[in-house]
Design a protein around this motif. Sequence first.
Motif, PDB file in Angstrom:
ATOM      1  N   ALA A  67       1.950  -4.484   9.475  1.00 39.45           N
ATOM      2  CA  ALA A  67       0.775  -4.569   8.045  1.00 39.45           C
ATOM      3  C   ALA A  67      -0.534  -5.392   8.952  1.00 39.45           C
ATOM      4  O   ALA A  67      -0.797  -5.683   9.608  1.00 39.45           O
ATOM      5  CB  ALA A  67       1.202  -5.929   6.517  1.00 39.45           C
ATOM      6  N   VAL A 103      -0.245   4.591   8.642  1.00 38.40           N
ATOM      7  CA  VAL A 103       0.495   4.930   7.265  1.00 38.40           C
ATOM      8  C   VAL A 103       1.570   5.884   7.261  1.00 38.40           C
ATOM      9  O   VAL A 103       2.890   5.722   6.796  1.00 38.40           O
ATOM     10  CB  VAL A 103      -0.462   4.494   5.796  1.00 38.40           C
ATOM     11  CG1 VAL A 103       0.425   5.142   4.529  1.00 38.40           C
ATOM     12  CG2 VAL A 103      -1.326   3.487   5.816  1.00 38.40           C
ATOM     13  N   ARG A 131       1.861  -0.488   6.580  1.00 42.60           N
ATOM     14  CA  ARG A 131       1.388  -1.169   5.441  1.00 42.60           C
ATOM     15  C   ARG A 131       0.441  -2.070   5.418  1.00 42.60           C
ATOM     16  O   ARG A 131       0.309  -2.435   6.540  1.00 42.60           O
ATOM     17  CB  ARG A 131       2.227  -2.378   5.223  1.00 42.60           C
ATOM     18  CG  ARG A 131       4.171  -1.566   4.559  1.00 42.60           C
ATOM     19  CD  ARG A 131       5.229  -2.860   4.167  1.00 42.60           C
ATOM     20  NE  ARG A 131       6.621  -1.444   4.589  1.00 42.60           N
ATOM     21  CZ  ARG A 131       7.664  -1.811   4.602  1.00 42.60           C
ATOM     22  NH1 ARG A 131       7.759  -2.819   3.930  1.00 42.60           N
ATOM     23  NH2 ARG A 131       8.986  -1.058   4.363  1.00 42.60           N
ATOM     24  N   VAL A 132      -0.338  -1.374   4.677  1.00 42.09           N
ATOM     25  CA  VAL A 132      -2.624  -2.377   4.517  1.00 42.09           C
ATOM     26  C   VAL A 132      -2.649  -2.922   3.156  1.00 42.09           C
ATOM     27  O   VAL A 132      -1.510  -2.465   2.317  1.00 42.09           O
ATOM     28  CB  VAL A 132      -3.013  -0.947   4.601  1.00 42.09           C
ATOM     29  CG1 VAL A 132      -4.634  -1.377   4.595  1.00 42.09           C
ATOM     30  CG2 VAL A 132      -2.482   0.288   5.816  1.00 42.09           C
ATOM     31  N   MET A 169       1.759   0.024  -0.226  1.00 38.18           N
ATOM     32  CA  MET A 169      -0.242  -0.362   0.458  1.00 38.18           C
ATOM     33  C   MET A 169      -0.360  -1.131  -1.020  1.00 38.18           C
ATOM     34  O   MET A 169       0.574  -1.018  -2.317  1.00 38.18           O
ATOM     35  CB  MET A 169      -0.664   0.125   0.668  1.00 38.18           C
ATOM     36  CG  MET A 169      -1.052   1.458   0.059  1.00 38.18           C
ATOM     37  SD  MET A 169      -2.285   2.571   0.644  1.00 38.18           S
ATOM     38  CE  MET A 169      -1.406   2.845   1.961  1.00 38.18           C
ATOM     39  N   LEU A 171       4.713  -7.288   1.689  1.00 42.08           N
ATOM     40  CA  LEU A 171       3.994  -5.907   2.717  1.00 42.08           C
ATOM     41  C   LEU A 171       5.541  -5.936   3.801  1.00 42.08           C
ATOM     42  O   LEU A 171       6.284  -4.744   4.091  1.00 42.08           O
ATOM     43  CB  LEU A 171       2.736  -5.912   2.416  1.00 42.08           C
ATOM     44  CG  LEU A 171       1.849  -5.293   1.405  1.00 42.08           C
ATOM     45  CD1 LEU A 171       1.142  -5.474   2.499  1.00 42.08           C
ATOM     46  CD2 LEU A 171       2.542  -3.722   1.148  1.00 42.08           C
TER      47      LEU A 171
END
Length: 583
Positions: A249, A271, A276-277, A476, A521
């Motif tokens: 992430a 992404v 994952r953000v 996200m 995440l």
Amino acid sequence: MATNTQPKRKSQQRQAAFRLLILVAILVCINMLAARFHYGLDLTREKRFTLSTATKNLLRNMDDVAVVNVYLKGNFPAGFQRLSEATRERLQSFREYAGSKIVFRFIDPFEGKSEMEKKAIYQQLVTKGIMPVELNVKDAEDGSSQKVIFPYALVQYNNREMAVRLLDNKIGLTPLEILNYSESMLEYKFAGAINKLSSPAKPEIAYIMGHGEALGAHTYDLLTTLAGIYTVDTIDLVNSLYISPVYKAVIINKPTQRIDDRDKFKIDQYVMNGGRVLWAVESLNATMDSMQFHKGGDVKSPEFLAMDYGLNLDDQLFKYGVRVNPTLVEDMQCLEIPVTVGVVNNNPQIELRPWIYFPLFTPESRHPIVNNMGEVFGRFVSTIDTIANPEIKKTILLTSSKYSRVSQAPARVSLAMVQFAPRPEMFKQPSQPVAVLLEGKFKSVFQNQLTPQFLQILRDSIKRPFKPEADSASKMIVIADGDMLLNDFTESMGPMEMGYWRFTKSLYSNKAFILNCLEYLTDNAGLLEARSKDTRLRLLDGGRVRDEKNTWQALNIGLPIALVLIFASAYLFFRKRRYEKKA
């Protein structure tokens, strides 16, 4: 006659002894089978005593022995005794699925130790992250005394160890509610510790830099806390060719400068490759530092206009499923700030007044990230709209209270507002979303926008071909507040904990919220399910307890005795009739 009776009596005695041996053997076998094969029936509505599926799978797949040392042994008040028993029961339920791979013991670290040894043990435990709590314990002889206890457990697994805090502290809860909440979190804490220790290395995450993101004293608690759980790197996005997929992430925390398309492309392709953000972005430039002051310190103009940062993220976030609006949330459920309300004998009179731009968010979602969580506070928070996209699932994690409203940019922020008490009839825009979870197969914002020449360069030079959409579902989280991840800082106190509001000495759940977001995440085990159980207290009716006390006491004492007498009388009656018939 006597000669015939004696052999008959001996035969009956042998039969009775044989039956007794058979009964004992049956009971032993039943107990052995029950110890190995048994099933508990959880009759609670919320199934609080049933392990989650993720926890069961984790325990069944353990490849080493986990040793749990619980430092809750000794003469404690009733609440801690209850917590100790709840911990024992929870670890016993773990053993039902893991078998001999769960070993636990309850330890009094100071038992039989000299004062010098106690000091050494004390320091050793603190070094491991096991912090003491001082209690007033009532003694029959001395009245009361101070006792140091450690409401922690130390989990040792795969040649690593982790401290687990057993007693939580939540603002606004009674001691009984805190104890109940702590008991409900035991499964999540122990399973999470085993899961983290089972990994040979910490998961890697990245903190994105290059566009004025927050970094320094105000991110001290965030980065030091994350360093204990993850391997944290900082990446200068401007000078990097791409974001490596090795990071589970990335965190984009309060950018204040425009992010050009080149850097947006790096985030987008991360992404599309399953990255994952955690976005913590706000549209408007609004800080308390924006207030204007004279050189002498007097306020020249205690107000400012909150203007749009112009981050250039609208199209990208819109493509993913949300829009962060150029707005400010004003909420009657908010923090208080100190303001000068007058001067007496040249001494300023300071009071705490509600500051509607620092809202308090009470999680109402049942999602594991925020379920059973306390209040989270924000500062100058924007609102979020979700976009109609059936391929992306949206879950709203945080919203404003029912007494809130929204001001559009350019928003005027004035300290003069604290002079007037907020009126509920003026706050008629309730439940404004400020944090949203997005899950699904994301599509690139650059789809059908790149030239063939650029695509060729990506393939030949960088060896990273363009992906127009993700191969699999990802997720996200978008938070419309860049300050939620920051900690307060003063020269005298230094960096404080995330969520700590020094003016009221209150600790809110900001840190827990951010850690849960990142855990959701980065962790595919789904252990957050274990913390989503209802922790409702079902208390007895005090009035009925007082009025019906004697009735229930008599029933609890008298009914068992009456049942024993009834069964004994029935047994004697039928036994007498049986032998009368034989005679």
